[in-house]
Design a protein around this motif. Structure first.
Motif, PDB file in Angstrom:
ATOM      1  N   ASP A  61       0.808  -1.221   0.000  1.00 28.57           N
ATOM      2  CA  ASP A  61       0.000   0.000   0.000  1.00 28.57           C
ATOM      3  C   ASP A  61       0.843   1.274   0.000  1.00 28.57           C
ATOM      4  O   ASP A  61       0.422   2.310   0.513  1.00 28.57           O
ATOM      5  CB  ASP A  61      -0.969   0.018   1.186  1.00 28.57           C
ATOM      6  N   GLY A 113      -6.996  -3.643   5.922  1.00 24.38           N
ATOM      7  CA  GLY A 113      -6.932  -2.442   5.083  1.00 24.38           C
ATOM      8  C   GLY A 113      -7.764  -2.516   3.819  1.00 24.38           C
ATOM      9  O   GLY A 113      -7.576  -1.707   2.900  1.00 24.38           O
ATOM     10  N   ALA A 116      -9.788   0.946   2.518  1.00 27.95           N
ATOM     11  CA  ALA A 116      -8.999   1.995   1.877  1.00 27.95           C
ATOM     12  C   ALA A 116      -8.484   1.541   0.522  1.00 27.95           C
ATOM     13  O   ALA A 116      -8.410   2.328  -0.433  1.00 27.95           O
ATOM     14  CB  ALA A 116      -7.826   2.389   2.786  1.00 27.95           C
ATOM     15  N   ARG A 117      -8.136   0.252   0.419  1.00 28.84           N
ATOM     16  CA  ARG A 117      -7.604  -0.282  -0.836  1.00 28.84           C
ATOM     17  C   ARG A 117      -8.677  -0.257  -1.928  1.00 28.84           C
ATOM     18  O   ARG A 117      -8.432   0.228  -3.033  1.00 28.84           O
ATOM     19  CB  ARG A 117      -7.093  -1.706  -0.598  1.00 28.84           C
ATOM     20  N   ARG A 120      -9.642   3.186  -3.439  1.00 26.94           N
ATOM     21  CA  ARG A 120      -8.772   3.744  -4.492  1.00 26.94           C
ATOM     22  C   ARG A 120      -9.299   3.376  -5.870  1.00 26.94           C
ATOM     23  O   ARG A 120      -9.278   4.188  -6.792  1.00 26.94           O
ATOM     24  CB  ARG A 120      -7.335   3.215  -4.338  1.00 26.94           C
ATOM     25  N   ASP A 179     -15.150  -2.496   7.138  1.00 32.16           N
ATOM     26  CA  ASP A 179     -14.099  -1.659   6.554  1.00 32.16           C
ATOM     27  C   ASP A 179     -14.582  -1.028   5.248  1.00 32.16           C
ATOM     28  O   ASP A 179     -14.368   0.171   4.997  1.00 32.16           O
ATOM     29  CB  ASP A 179     -12.852  -2.496   6.249  1.00 32.16           C
ATOM     30  N   ALA A 183     -15.156   3.017   4.573  1.00 32.27           N
ATOM     31  CA  ALA A 183     -14.343   3.722   3.579  1.00 32.27           C
ATOM     32  C   ALA A 183     -15.179   4.300   2.457  1.00 32.27           C
ATOM     33  O   ALA A 183     -14.789   5.299   1.830  1.00 32.27           O
ATOM     34  CB  ALA A 183     -13.287   2.769   3.002  1.00 32.27           C
TER      35      ALA A 183
END
Length: 316
Positions: A61, A113, A116-117, A120, A179, A183
């Motif tokens: 990341d 994570g 957030a990944r 993107r 998650d 996000a």
């Protein structure tokens, strides 16, 4: 990241890995004419990994902002192009948006994570309506399949310490879903199980797109975990020391003990109960009522599989 004025609908199919994702991608790739006739388009790994998503992948990341910006701009341009052609829904399938399998075992955590990944990638589709699709699988079968994949790609034999870490790692599917929701607030998340839906791709596509299609390639089963004897042979060919010691049960590769499997299945049942009672408003559980599988199989198609015998998948 809430949906504003909705243009074309985007379905981001996130996998997960080892949940018949490659098989579904194969079918979608073989069904171009049927999809087009229903106003649908499909982007899969062959296209996405060939340059479109470059700059958004990184196992640690650590990404360069300018490459991220360029990738998102490429996605926006190409999405706008097919929207202008009258496409109603774009089905984007790429399990590495969640993270890759090497990372899963290196960190011994379930897609840490992930929110957030995935955000993107989702950023490149802003301006369109968006839904996230996630397939989940019982932990004993999921981690066994991931370990099997690693073995077939030059990894080492699993040891007791690895199995214990996978049992005690704190993340569950419900944490991955939370998650994603945190996000990307306002974006719908639809969840189904491998056990119930892997063998029902036509029903799954209808649930996700609203279109009833005749899918090509339904008889194919891509990238399955082989039986232990085949894995031993492949490990020998790859000069992996100790291949004969691969753990197995009734001819199946199975690194977890009966006690460990019971723990992992109990953890999964907690996820299913959470989904069945509304998932805290974070996701919609779409396993169909008729898709309960009294004896779920490794391939989800009703063939006996000692990895999953005697366990009831609560599908709805």
């Amino acid at each position: 990241m809430a949906n504003g004025d909705r243009g074309m609908e985007i379905l981001l199919h996130l996998g997960a890995h080892r949940t018949a994702t490659t098989t579904l991608q194969h079918m979608l790739g073989q069904s171009h004419v049927g999809l087009q006739g229903a106003g649908l388009a499909y982007w899969g790994p062959k296209r996405l990994r060939a340059g479109l998503f470059d700059g958004l992948y990184n196992s640690n990341d650590t990404l360069l902002p300018r490459k991220v910006d360029r990738a998102q701009a490429r996605i926006k341009l190409q999405a706008r192009g097919i929207a202008d052609q009258g496409t109603a829904l774009l089905f984007v399938s790429e399990e590495n948006m969640l993270g890759n399998m090497r990372r899963l075992l290196a960190r011994t955590q379930l897609y840490d994570g992930a929110g957030a990944r995935v955000a993107r990638f989702a950023q490149g589709f802003e301006g369109h309506g968006m839904t996230l699709g996630l397939s989940i699988r019982c932990y004993d079968a999921f981690w066994t399949s991931v370990i099997g994949w690693r073995l077939r790609h030059g990894g080492t034999l699993p040891d007791a310490a690895l199995c214990e870490r996978l049992i005690t790692q704190p993340r569950r599917w419900r944490h991955v879903i939370a998650d994603l929701a945190q996000a990307m607030p306002g974006i719908a998340i639809r969840v189904w199980t491998h056990e119930a839906m892997a063998g029902r791709p036509d029903q799954l596509i209808a649930q996700l797109t609203g279109a009833r299609l005749v899918m090509r390639g339904q008889d194919a089963w891509c990238n399955p975990t082989p039986h232990a004897a085949r894995m031993i042979e492949e490990c020998r060919d790859a000069d992996i020391e100790g291949a004969e010691m691969l753990p197995q049960r009734a001819g199946r590769f199975m690194p977890f003990s009966i006690h460990q499997r019971a723990i992992l299945r109990a953890q999964y049942q907690e996820d299913l109960d959470w989904l069945a009672t509304g998932a805290g408003g974070l996701a919609t559980y779409i396993d169909t009522a008729g898709a309960k599988t009294p004896c779920p199989t490794e391939q989800g198609r009703g063939r006996p599989d000692d990895q999953d015998d005697g366990w009831l998948a609560q599908a709805g």
